[in-house]
Design an enzyme around this catalytic site. Structure first.
Site, PDB file in Angstrom:
ATOM      1  N   GLU A 229      25.645   2.884 -14.306  1.00 25.71           N
ATOM      2  CA  GLU A 229      24.418   3.118 -14.921  1.00 25.71           C
ATOM      3  C   GLU A 229      24.537   2.743 -16.532  1.00 25.71           C
ATOM      4  O   GLU A 229      23.625   1.654 -16.953  1.00 25.71           O
ATOM      5  CB  GLU A 229      23.735   4.409 -14.674  1.00 25.71           C
ATOM      6  CG  GLU A 229      23.471   4.815 -13.230  1.00 25.71           C
ATOM      7  CD  GLU A 229      22.274   3.979 -12.785  1.00 25.71           C
ATOM      8  OE1 GLU A 229      21.585   3.414 -13.367  1.00 25.71           O
ATOM      9  OE2 GLU A 229      21.983   4.197 -11.569  1.00 25.71           O
ATOM     10  N   ARG A 233      22.270  -0.749 -17.561  1.00 26.27           N
ATOM     11  CA  ARG A 233      21.156  -0.501 -17.992  1.00 26.27           C
ATOM     12  C   ARG A 233      21.132  -0.714 -19.658  1.00 26.27           C
ATOM     13  O   ARG A 233      20.445  -1.378 -20.246  1.00 26.27           O
ATOM     14  CB  ARG A 233      20.682   0.771 -17.973  1.00 26.27           C
ATOM     15  CG  ARG A 233      20.555   1.338 -16.418  1.00 26.27           C
ATOM     16  CD  ARG A 233      19.509   2.473 -16.174  1.00 26.27           C
ATOM     17  NE  ARG A 233      19.239   3.015 -14.848  1.00 26.27           N
ATOM     18  CZ  ARG A 233      18.547   3.843 -14.439  1.00 26.27           C
ATOM     19  NH1 ARG A 233      17.424   4.161 -15.190  1.00 26.27           N
ATOM     20  NH2 ARG A 233      18.584   4.154 -13.062  1.00 26.27           N
ATOM     21  N   ASP A 378      24.191  -1.463  -1.713  1.00 27.18           N
ATOM     22  CA  ASP A 378      23.296  -2.566  -2.138  1.00 27.18           C
ATOM     23  C   ASP A 378      23.664  -3.788  -3.014  1.00 27.18           C
ATOM     24  O   ASP A 378      23.915  -4.833  -2.602  1.00 27.18           O
ATOM     25  CB  ASP A 378      22.080  -1.933  -2.735  1.00 27.18           C
ATOM     26  CG  ASP A 378      21.983  -0.963  -3.571  1.00 27.18           C
ATOM     27  OD1 ASP A 378      23.250  -0.521  -3.943  1.00 27.18           O
ATOM     28  OD2 ASP A 378      21.156  -0.441  -4.057  1.00 27.18           O
ATOM     29  N   GLU A 574      12.518  -2.753  -5.999  1.00 27.63           N
ATOM     30  CA  GLU A 574      13.254  -3.738  -5.191  1.00 27.63           C
ATOM     31  C   GLU A 574      12.154  -4.602  -4.376  1.00 27.63           C
ATOM     32  O   GLU A 574      12.485  -5.853  -4.131  1.00 27.63           O
ATOM     33  CB  GLU A 574      14.087  -2.876  -4.108  1.00 27.63           C
ATOM     34  CG  GLU A 574      15.354  -2.284  -4.908  1.00 27.63           C
ATOM     35  CD  GLU A 574      15.079  -1.216  -5.610  1.00 27.63           C
ATOM     36  OE1 GLU A 574      15.883  -0.986  -6.498  1.00 27.63           O
ATOM     37  OE2 GLU A 574      13.962  -0.544  -5.379  1.00 27.63           O
ATOM     38  N   THR A 678      21.161  -6.223 -12.036  1.00 26.21           N
ATOM     39  CA  THR A 678      20.728  -5.275 -10.844  1.00 26.21           C
ATOM     40  C   THR A 678      19.633  -4.405 -11.599  1.00 26.21           C
ATOM     41  O   THR A 678      19.065  -3.706 -10.842  1.00 26.21           O
ATOM     42  CB  THR A 678      21.766  -4.942 -10.248  1.00 26.21           C
ATOM     43  OG1 THR A 678      21.155  -4.134  -8.942  1.00 26.21           O
ATOM     44  CG2 THR A 678      22.376  -3.644 -10.862  1.00 26.21           C
TER      45      THR A 678
END
Length: 708
Positions: A229, A233, A378, A574, A678
């Protein structure tokens, strides 16, 4: 990709299920004898991967500035401070600019744009009189005006955070409170949304955020954080901010970004400091990163659960960020460390390219057999496509092609009544039964399939290529059908917003794509056929309504099952992300219309509203209310829905950004030149040179018999 918030545990917003907390570990790594990787400026530190980073650099440092040289942060070596005089001058200039210079009429760093909130509230009151899109071709739509509505929603979201929780990692818009995830904070909301501010040309807000990053953001906290993360991010956000501020200088231009200014390299400096700390996560026996890393000591920490295994998606979805940083700095370490991960993962030779969702860092082997494209699985598949697009490395295209065939063989089925295309899970492995369960997270796949098929260029042009095959035709049609299924999960609820998880009613035994279309390219010998569209075995139903004209128009509703524990909505991106790709690639405005319906539902049902006395209408009547923020929901099937009092950072970083891009012109931040990580942070495509090149080859595949 984004992770859900742990129910009842707001301090851990990145965990994927209520039993998982990514921001803490219950044990330390222990004495495992692992040292740091060898760096060119760190004498005496041994290399644990057989001189994995040996060799001289052939690329220059970023702009040949020596302070970008790799160095171990934390207790061994602290980052050099910027001269106090420069800090003072920059701070004074930034304050002056915030007060006097902006292009978006922002009055002060702490005063929200209340007019936007009032206008949005009045607009929402008119939505009930607007007819929902029914598939009828519409002309004369003002998409620029719709894009401005998205920008207004972002301004309201940002200003509420800025007024009540500035500098905090979390924002709770109902109670108007902020909270840090770790002591000292991570800049979570600010850094994650920074490139959205730039894309929306919100100049003064960019200046305020940049000033905070310069003066307050630090990454030396003695605390463990999620490796994944933090990479997607924070590192991704800083790198994207650098990219946009330099290559798209017309977007939110500020003097601090100009060449030669004291703050020219601010984002790269912060990104490099953070990346050096994150590298400790990769110091496992195999190079597979640990789930967490201590920022201060740069020490990797195994997962506190899952017997120390890392999430497969997490370990394999940090490559875009580190590879781009390698290009900017000329430091091949960043490239090699994340490339090694892909080599170790691929060496397992997972059947048909489908990977279990856990992997052990110290052995490089998978844990369990659960295979899914929802949480923890994913973005591995997403980054196969995007690594290939970012650097044109054929090895990742090969891996993606193999995995997509595996997805079609083993995970695709169809609902019982309307024959909606369903992406299922194999929770007991490929030998086990297929579970007709789709996380909202899995709705990244339609857009990714389309992106992989055309590589971002318009479908009409891609189909003219000699490389276009029957299989690609089928992939585009599969993307359309999966997109329709994701859209159905929105239409199926009272609020028009999708639940976190959806189950589907399917036949027993389930019908596979090969069962339904025995002449598809999944059958042996068909892969290279190039028929006209009329010869395709896979026929796309009408995109709207969901059922074709020969079916019960409501049959699709009986196919959708929403369990009580799955009814929450976390403002996820998404589905809108896939709509963005599908529109950009196919040119079909149906996807824009679907996006507009989704956007209206978000504004209507997730808005936080309060009384307002700051504005009067033209008739002189005082406006009663204004929207002051947006929040996640507990139940999408209740009206009004129960609000969870949490604005996810990806609401501003991803969801609103993709809405804005969907309603923008196709060539704005084009897919031909950019790749989105992502977390929706755009980065450039580039040709790697020198030491930045593919350093491994796939081993020969060992055939494994797997039932379909």
């Amino acid at each position: 990709m984004s992770f859900p918030n742990t129910h009842g545990s707001p301090a851990y917003p990145t965990s994927r299920s209520p039993s998982e907390k990514y921001w803490q570990a219950s044990r330390s790594p222990g004495a495992n004898g692992l040292g740091g990787y060898g760096f060119s400026q760190s004498a005496g530190v041994t290399n644990n991967l057989n001189n994995f980073f040996s060799g001289d650099r052939t690329l220059p440092m970023y702009k040949d500035k020596p302070y970008f040289a790799p160095r171990r942060t934390g207790p061994r070596l602290r980052r050099r401070r910027v001269l106090q005089g420069i800090i003072l001058l920059l701070g004074l200039f930034s304050l002056w600019y915030i007060v006097t210079g902006s292009s978006d009429t922002y009055r002060s760093p702490w005063t929200p744009d209340t007019v936007k909130g009032e206008e949005l509230w009045r607009w929402v009151q008119r939505l009930d009189s607007e007819q929902p899109y029914d598939g009828t071709p519409l002309k004369g739509i003002d998409w620029a005006a719709r894009r401005e509505k998205v920008r207004d929603a972002f301004i309201v979201s940002w200003d509420g955070y800025e007024q009540y929780a500035w500098g905090f990692d979390e924002y709770h818009p109902v109670t108007k409170k902020g909270k840090q995830m770790i002591e000292g904070g991570m800049g979570w909301q600010i850094v994650d949304a920074l490139d959205t501010l730039m894309i929306m040309n919100l100049t003064s807000r960019v200046q305020h955020a940049r000033t905070w990053i310069h003066n307050s953001l630090q990454y030396d906290q003695d605390h463990d954080v999620s490796t994944f993360e933090t990479t997607i991010r924070m590192l991704g956000g800083l790198l994207s901010a650098h990219y946009l501020s330099t290559e798209y200088s017309n977007l939110a231009p500020i003097p601090d970004d100009d060449v030669g200014s004291p703050g020219e390299d601010l984002y790269i400096e912060k990104a490099t400091d953070l990346a050096e700390r994150l590298l400790g996560a990769f110091e496992s026996e195999t190079g597979i990163p640990y789930a967490s890393v201590n920022l201060n000591t740069s020490t990797g920490i195994p997962s506190h659960s899952d017997r120390g295994a890392s999430s497969t998606a997490e370990a394999t979805s940090v490559q875009l960020e580190f590879k781009y940083l390698a290009k900017l700095t000329g430091e091949a370490e960043y490239w090699r460390v994340v490339e090694k991960v892909m080599q170790v993962v691929d060496a397992n030779q997972a059947p048909d390219g489908l990977l279990p969702i856990y992997i052990y860092p110290d052995t490089g082997t998978f844990r369990g057999a659960n295979i899914r494209l929802g949480s923890r699985g994913d973005s591995y598949y997403e980054y196969l496509v995007k690594q290939y697009l970012q650097t044109s490395e054929e090895i990742y295209k090969d891996m993606w092609d193999e995995a997509l065939v595996g997805i079609r063989k083993h995970l695709i089925t169809f609902s019982k009544n309307a024959k909606l295309t369903v992406l299922g899970e194999r929770q007991a492995g490929l030998d086990g039964p297929l579970t007709p369960k789709m996380d909202h997270l899995a709705c990244f796949l339609p857009g990714t399939i389309a992106l992989g098929a055309t590589e971002g260029i318009p479908l009409s042009e891609a189909k003219k290529s000699a490389a276009w095959t029957r299989r690609k035709d089928e992939e585009i049609l599969l993307a359309k059908e999966l997109m329709k299924t994701c859209w159905a999960t929105y239409l199926a609820t009272r609020t028009g917003l999708a639940p976190e998880i959806t189950y589907f009613d399917i036949d027993t035994p389930h019908v596979s794509e090969l069962d339904r279309y025995p002449d598809s390219t999944l059958a042996a010998g068909n892969a290279d056929k190039k028929p006209a569209d009329k010869d395709l075995p896979l026929k796309s139903q009408a995109l709207y309504p969901l059922a074709d004209s020969n079916s019960d128009p409501n049959s699709w509703r009986r196919d959708i099952i929403i369990q009580p524990q799955d009814r929450h909505n976390l403002q996820r991106p998404e589905t809108i992300e896939s709509l963005f790709y599908m529109y950009r690639i196919t040119g079909d405005e149906t996807y824009r219309h679907w996006g507009w319906e989704m956007f209206k539902s978000f504004i209507k049902h997730t808005a936080v509203v309060e009384r307002s006395s700051h504005y009067e209408t033209e008739s002189g009547d005082a406006t009663a209310y204004r929207i002051v923020g947006f929040t996640s929901l507990s139940n999408v099937n209740s009206e009004p829905p129960m609000q969870r009092d949490n604005m996810e950072s990806f609401w501003m970083a991803e969801t609103l950004k993709y809405f804005y891009l969907l309603f923008s012109d196709r060539d704005f931040i084009s897919l031909e030149e950019n790749v989105f990580n992502t977390e929706a942070h755009p980065m450039p495509r580039f040709k790697p040179t020198g030491e930045l090149s593919t350093g491994w080859v796939r081993s020969a595949r060992v055939p494994k018999s797997v039932p379909v």
